[in-house]
Design an enzyme around this catalytic site. Structure first.
Site, short mmCIF file in Angstrom:
data_model
loop_
_atom_site.label_atom_id
_atom_site.label_comp_id
_atom_site.label_asym_id
_atom_site.label_seq_id
_atom_site.Cartn_x
_atom_site.Cartn_y
_atom_site.Cartn_z
N HIS A 56 -5.26 -2.93 -3.09
CA HIS A 56 -4.78 -2.03 -4.15
C HIS A 56 -4.55 -2.76 -5.47
CE1 HIS A 56 -4.16 1.25 -1.31
NE2 HIS A 56 -3.72 0.33 -0.47
N LYS A 90 -11.67 1.14 -2.47
CA LYS A 90 -10.63 1.77 -3.28
C LYS A 90 -11.10 1.89 -4.73
CE LYS A 90 -7.52 1.29 0.37
NZ LYS A 90 -6.82 0.42 1.27
N SER A 92 0.79 -1.22 0.00
CA SER A 92 0.00 0.00 0.00
C SER A 92 0.83 1.27 0.00
CB SER A 92 -0.98 0.00 1.17
OG SER A 92 -0.29 -0.26 2.37
C1 LIG Z 1 -6.97 0.17 2.65
C2 LIG Z 1 -6.49 -1.17 2.96
C3 LIG Z 1 -7.19 -2.03 3.80
C4 LIG Z 1 -8.39 -1.59 4.57
O1 LIG Z 1 -9.49 -1.44 3.78
P1 LIG Z 1 -10.67 -0.47 4.25
O2 LIG Z 1 -11.81 -0.90 3.45
O3 LIG Z 1 -10.21 0.92 3.94
O4 LIG Z 1 -10.85 -0.68 5.70
C5 LIG Z 1 -6.72 -3.31 3.97
N1 LIG Z 1 -5.59 -3.72 3.37
C6 LIG Z 1 -4.87 -2.91 2.58
C7 LIG Z 1 -3.63 -3.43 1.93
C8 LIG Z 1 -5.28 -1.60 2.36
O5 LIG Z 1 -4.55 -0.80 1.61
#
Ligand SMILES: *Cc1c(COP(=O)(O)O)cnc(C)c1O
Length: 635
Positions: free
Chosen positions: A457, A488, A429
């Site tokens: 991602h 995302k 991330s």
């Molecule tokens: C953003 C993210 C999460 C968490 O997801 P949310 O829906 O924002 O709680 C989990 N794992 C990774 C790798 C992330 O980048």
């Protein structure tokens, strides 16, 4: 009625294994001896090969009854805070040289007994410095109907000991730090402060501990004091059985928090929110200015897509705003089931399960699957939600070097055979690099452990059609557990896991963040469903995103900044926190919204600017932004 003193000492290869002492009624002796014998023969440190039991009669006239010291507990966060508490108490007792006294603990580390320290001249009064003083012949007073203890109650033993020690002539206090590497607690005891248990006096794993008895009196009375400690038979009345966590030291909580924040500010690690007054698109309105958004995870721009928004509106009209319950009670709408089907189909797995967020998905999945005795192999750069999920499980966490297969295999070999799980981000991330999944899969096969990949991602970003890491590597076989987020590239909210039917059914019945939280709202579900539909039917948006990323990296490189990415995340390495903040501010002036990523998200001194490209940016916007970034860095 006669009493007996029973002492047991057990060793293995001349190493101490277990010890205990009791003062008992005659009719208790056989059962208590049996219990101690059994403890020595079945000890976690190993079966004793030498056990010594000593029984002596105690004449009722020789037995002194005293009351247990009143007990209180103080919670502290660090050993330094713990030491500070002791210094405060010493000063309350009128002892000025507390810091000097605490330094004397260094002498106790190799001793079985305690130091007897004269607080006036800090001289040691025990006749044998190597052995020290051993307070002994004591027990908690108890009724005849007690059951033999199968294990030690360290807390109770400590109170009994401290109560006897401070009852000795001229002893004004005792300070103790546990010498067990697994216990970080300790205490200070004195007649007028009682027994004050302190939650942290050293760091976990540290074997250094000891006792200091503080003596204040004439030198000719030292023998009387030692005689009491080592010979007087004592029963301590009203000893509590469990520690109570009530704090009696007034600590100023808010002041502590303020100190913490001040420190963060000085280190340029203080964080604040920034209020955006528009939708999250390629451009946003911030403080009244229109800015180019280069920090959003809304990679495909779907969160503000007209069709997506309309479907959310429709869902609200039909289903209302909240779902009204957790999934297993009244909170399953047809939208939940439809979205689970669509996700399973998209990821080409048998089934899928929704969570409220990606964070909750990781917590729920990992803690439900990994039991006590399991090993979790976790990449050192995994997302915080994976780390928290691992912590919430009772498994042992083994960290391997970032995406380093030699490191992973070395750890797998070290713990094989075991029940285990390899867990990794698909796209990391912060740095935007991609996990070596084919090698991870073959290692998981070789060592027979499960594999879990977090596609937060990756979904909608990598692979020709944005299907994620398996499509990116053209892999037939899938990891056992594929999780991701709807927040995302899918522009909504929620987490999910895809896998075989049995896995999903197991999680539906065990994952606590799934079971005990109100399910996603209709608007979020409908938005995700429509976004997924757009992604499936218009893979062109993924191609546009990938083209934008390459254009951004290329322009940066042309302008002298090294940049490279196969995902939508382009890390620009800066290093120094203060410098990174300066560049971030400079770019803000120029209406470019981009975030500095600092410790604790990345390592100290490894701050980065994390640029995230969107499919909805135009090429011209991206090129201009890249030029401005390069200029700000070289300013
Ligand atoms: C953003 C993210 C999460 C968490 O997801 P949310 O829906 O924002 O709680 C989990 N794992 C990774 C790798 C992330 O980048």
């Amino acid at each position: 009625m006669s009493f007996y003193s029973l002492k047991m000492r057990a060793s293995k290869n001349s190493q101490h294994v277990s010890g205990a002492e009791k003062i008992l009624h005659e009719q208790e002796l056989p059962a208590q001896m049996n219990a101690l014998l059994s403890r020595a023969l079945h000890h976690a440190k190993g079966q004793a090969d030498f056990i010594n039991m000593k029984i002596e009669t105690v004449r009722p006239d020789d037995l002194e009854y005293i009351n247990a010291l009143p007990v209180s507990s103080i919670m502290v966060n660090t050993p330094e805070e713990g030491q500070e508490v002791i210094l405060q108490y010493l000063s309350k007792l009128g002892i000025k040289n507390g810091t000097e006294i605490m330094k004397r603990f260094a002498d106790t580390y190799t001793m079985r007994g305690a130091i007897l320290l004269d607080i006036n001249d800090l001289s040691r009064l025990e006749p044998d410095f190597g052995r020290g003083i051993r307070a002994t012949y004591m027990d908690a007073e108890h009724s005849l109907d007690r059951l033999p203890d199968s294990c030690k109650n360290h807390f109770q033993e400590a109170i009994v000991l401290a109560s006897k020690v401070v009852a000795a002539p001229h002893i004004i206090a005792e300070i103790c730090i546990s010498d067990d590497p697994d216990y970080v607690t300790g205490y200070i005891a004195a007649k007028n402060i009682g027994y004050v248990r302190i939650s942290k006096l050293k760091n976990m794993g540290c074997p250094n501990g000891g006792r200091i008895f503080l003596y204040q009196g004439p030198k000719q009375d030292v023998d009387k004091c030692i005689n009491y400690l080592e010979k007087q038979r004592v029963l301590v009345c009203h000893v509590p059985y469990f520690p109570n966590e009530k704090s009696i030291m007034p600590i100023n909580y808010i002041q502590q928090m303020e100190k913490y924040l001040q420190n963060k500010k000085e280190l340029h690690l203080y964080r604040q929110t920034r209020e955006i007054t528009s939708a999250q698109s390629a451009h946003v309105i911030y403080q009244g200015r229109r800015m180019l958004m280069l920090a959003s995870n809304n990679y495909l721009g779907l969160s503000n897509n007209t069709v997506v928004k309309e479907s959310a509106e429709q869902a609200i009209k039909k289903y209302g705003c909240g779902s009204g319950g957790s999934r297993l009670t009244t909170g399953t709408l047809s939208l939940h089931n439809q979205l689970e089907c669509a996700l399973a189909k998209f990821k080409n797995t048998e089934a899928a399960l929704l969570f409220n967020t990606g964070y909750m998905a990781n917590l729920g999945i990992i803690s439900a699957i990994c039991q006590k005795g399991w090993i979790i192999y976790s990449d050192e750069l995994n997302h915080a939600s994976i780390i928290d999920g691992c912590r919430l499980s009772s498994a042992r966490i083994v960290i391997y070097n970032h995406n380093n297969m030699d490191s992973l295999e070395a750890k797998l070999r070290e713990f094989a055979p075991c029940h285990g799980l390899i867990v990794t981000d698909a796209v990391f991330s912060m740095d935007g690099d991609i996990a070596s999944l084919p090698q991870i899969m073959s290692l998981s096969h070789k060592y027979n452990v499960l594999t879990m990949v977090d596609e937060a991602h990756a979904t909608g970003v990598i692979g020709p059609n944005g299907k994620g890491i398996c499509e990116y590597y053209k892999m037939e076989k899938k990891p056992d557990i594929l999780m991701g987020t709807l927040s995302k590239s899918l522009g909504s909210e929620g987490g999910y896991v895809c896998g075989c039917k049995i896995l999903i059914d197991y999680l539906r019945n065990t994952a606590r963040s799934y079971i005990f939280s109100t399910s996603q709202s209709p608007a979020a579900l409908a938005a995700a469903l429509t976004a997924l539909d757009i992604l499936v039917n218009h893979p062109g948006i993924v191609k546009k995103l990938q083209k934008n990323v390459q254009c951004f990296c290329e322009t940066l490189r042309i302008n002298g900044i090294s940049a490279n990415s196969d995902s939508a995340i382009v890390p620009i390495k800066i290093g120094d926190e203060a410098k990174t903040i300066r560049i971030e501010k400079e770019l803000f002036q120029q209406n470019i919204f981009l975030t500095a990523i600092r410790y604790p998200t990345v390592a100290k001194g490894a701050a980065i600017l994390r640029a995230a490209v969107m499919a909805t940016h135009t090429e011209a916007e991206i090129q201009l932004a890249a030029k401005k970034i390069s200029a700000a860095i070289n300013l």
